[in-house]
Scaffold this active site. Structure first.
Site, PDB file in Angstrom:
ATOM      1  N   ASP A   1     -16.825   8.317  -0.925  1.00  0.00           N
ATOM      2  CA  ASP A   1     -15.489   8.137  -0.336  1.00  0.00           C
ATOM      3  C   ASP A   1     -15.043   9.519   0.143  1.00  0.00           C
ATOM      4  OD1 ASP A   1     -12.902   7.275   0.290  1.00  0.00           O
ATOM      5  OD2 ASP A   1     -12.208   7.198  -1.795  1.00  0.00           O
TER       6      ASP A   1
ATOM      7  N   CYS B   1     -16.255   2.878   1.281  1.00  0.00           N
ATOM      8  CA  CYS B   1     -15.085   2.016   1.516  1.00  0.00           C
ATOM      9  C   CYS B   1     -14.523   2.205   2.922  1.00  0.00           C
ATOM     10  CB  CYS B   1     -14.014   2.272   0.464  1.00  0.00           C
ATOM     11  SG  CYS B   1     -13.531   4.011   0.350  1.00  0.00           S
TER      12      CYS B   1
ATOM     13  N   GLN C   1     -10.482  -3.489  -2.762  1.00  0.00           N
ATOM     14  CA  GLN C   1     -11.709  -2.891  -2.216  1.00  0.00           C
ATOM     15  C   GLN C   1     -12.913  -3.209  -3.104  1.00  0.00           C
ATOM     16  OE1 GLN C   1     -12.189  -0.772   0.718  1.00  0.00           O
ATOM     17  NE2 GLN C   1     -14.328  -1.189   0.188  1.00  0.00           N
TER      18      GLN C   1
ATOM     19  N   ARG D   1       0.870  -1.187   0.000  1.00  0.00           N
ATOM     20  CA  ARG D   1       0.000   0.000   0.000  1.00  0.00           C
ATOM     21  C   ARG D   1       0.901   1.229   0.000  1.00  0.00           C
ATOM     22  NH1 ARG D   1      -5.025   2.182   3.526  1.00  0.00           N
ATOM     23  NH2 ARG D   1      -5.980   0.619   2.211  1.00  0.00           N
TER      24      ARG D   1
ATOM     25  N   HIS E   1      -7.481   0.897  -6.206  1.00  0.00           N
ATOM     26  CA  HIS E   1      -7.690   0.151  -4.949  1.00  0.00           C
ATOM     27  C   HIS E   1      -8.476  -1.128  -5.288  1.00  0.00           C
ATOM     28  CE1 HIS E   1      -7.833  -0.721  -0.833  1.00  0.00           C
ATOM     29  NE2 HIS E   1      -8.687   0.174  -0.378  1.00  0.00           N
TER      30      HIS E   1
ATOM     31  N   ARG F   1     -13.953  -7.105   3.202  1.00  0.00           N
ATOM     32  CA  ARG F   1     -12.552  -6.884   2.816  1.00  0.00           C
ATOM     33  C   ARG F   1     -11.732  -8.121   3.153  1.00  0.00           C
ATOM     34  NH1 ARG F   1     -10.149  -2.256   2.420  1.00  0.00           N
ATOM     35  NH2 ARG F   1      -8.857  -3.454   1.009  1.00  0.00           N
TER      36      ARG F   1
END
Ligand code: CP
Ligand code: NVA
Length: 311
Positions: free
Chosen positions: A228, A269, A136, A106, A133, A297
């Site tokens: 988001d 998310c 996700q 990440r 991402h 997740r």
């Protein structure tokens, strides 16, 4: 689906069948875990978890997913290793590839995760970059499948910073899986035209429609809204500018009223900054599904590790 040995860097690299296969595997692993049944497909495997940016869900999902399958996860934070400061990404990749069986990354640059994959010789998983991402999206789509039964033909509207990692990855995933996808954002925050063009090509195959607009009425008929944070990690200096641009795009009761539907759900998310991209009231109304999404997740990330690295 056979994706053994492959890296998971962007959904662009995966077919609809492979994405669907990962969702099936995640649902199966989730059902088994609920019955107390864990696997052993990562037994004897060591995985590195590199985090240049902070994380709650992604870090915990990789850790728990790995341990549930009998593997050993090792957390390597920004201050812990030399990556990109004292040592090149290429060299760190070659070192970690000699010791670990898989690497999660990440951080900021998509190029870094791609370089790790190129030089480590082991599967590398993208746990978020500035651009994408992808893990996700698997959790989001598993949640949509749980809510609606199937993905194809659903209408999903992303509201907010339409050029961030979430908007980009949701657009790719939706285009591949036949989900009608809209980005509702001010023009200043629209995604790169080249990515929209690529997604429209995928959409031709799947029968999905990709719409980019700044008109709030675009939420009409949506099965799900998605939002988001207005400032992604690393963009904190843009806060004032983003608030000014995005205030009319807050997900609130008024926006939900514009859907003209009582059944529209909200996905997020997380982490959420309530009072900005979403009101507290609306967030709490959809808390159950949003926290299912957070739990998913773990099941979906476990599926990615099992499918690419497991026995
Ligand atoms: N959604 C998500 O990636 O959360 P974290 O930043 O906590 O990992
Ligand atoms: N766009 C957000 C996603 C967090 C999971 C960020 O990059 O900070």
């Amino acid at each position: 689906m056979n994706i053994k040995g492959r890296s998971f860097l962007t959904l662009k690299d995966f077919t609809p069948e492979e994405i669907g296969g990962l969702l099936d595997l995640a649902a199966e692993l989730k059902a088994k875990k609920k019955q107390g049944i864990l696997g052993s497909s990562l037994k004897g495997k060591n995985i590195a978890l590199i985090f240049e940016k902070p994380s709650t869900r992604t870090r915990c999902s990789f850790t728990i997913g790995c341990v549930d399958e009998g593997g050993h996860p090792e957390y390597l934070g920004r201050e812990d290793i030399q990556l990109g400061h004292k040592e090149s990404v290429k060299d760190t990749a070659r070192v970690l590839g000699r010791m670990f069986d898989g690497i999660e990354f990440r951080g900021f640059s998509q190029q870094t995760v791609e370089e790790l994959a190129r030089y480590s010789g082991v599967p590398v998983w993208n746990g978020l970059t500035d651009e994408y991402h992808p893990t996700q999206i698997l959790a989001d789509f598993l949640t949509l499948r749980e809510q609606f039964g199937e993905l194809k033909g659903l209408s999903l509207v992303f509201v907010g910073d339409g050029r961030n990692n979430m908007a980009n990855s949701l657009m790719i995933g939706s285009a591949k899986m036949g989900v009608h996808f809209t980005i509702l954002a001010p023009k200043e925050l629209w995604p790169a035209q080249s990515l929209v063009d690529t997604c429209r090509e995928y959409a031709k195959e799947s029968g999905s429609r990709i719409t980019i607009t700044d008109e709030l009425d675009a939420v009409k008929g949506a099965d799900a809204l998605y939002t988001d944070v207005w400032c992604s990690m690393g963009e904190e200096d843009k806060a004032a500018e983003r608030v000014a641009l995005l205030k009319p795009y807050q997900v609130n009761q008024e926006l939900f009223d514009r859907t003209g539907k009582a059944s529209t759900i909200l996905l997020h998310c997380l982490p959420a900054v309530k009072g900005y991209e979403v009101t507290e009231e609306i967030f709490e109304k959809f808390a159950d599904v949003i926290f299912d999404e957070a739990e998913n997740r773990m099941h979906t990330i476990k599926a990615v590790m099992v499918a690419t690295l497991g026995d």
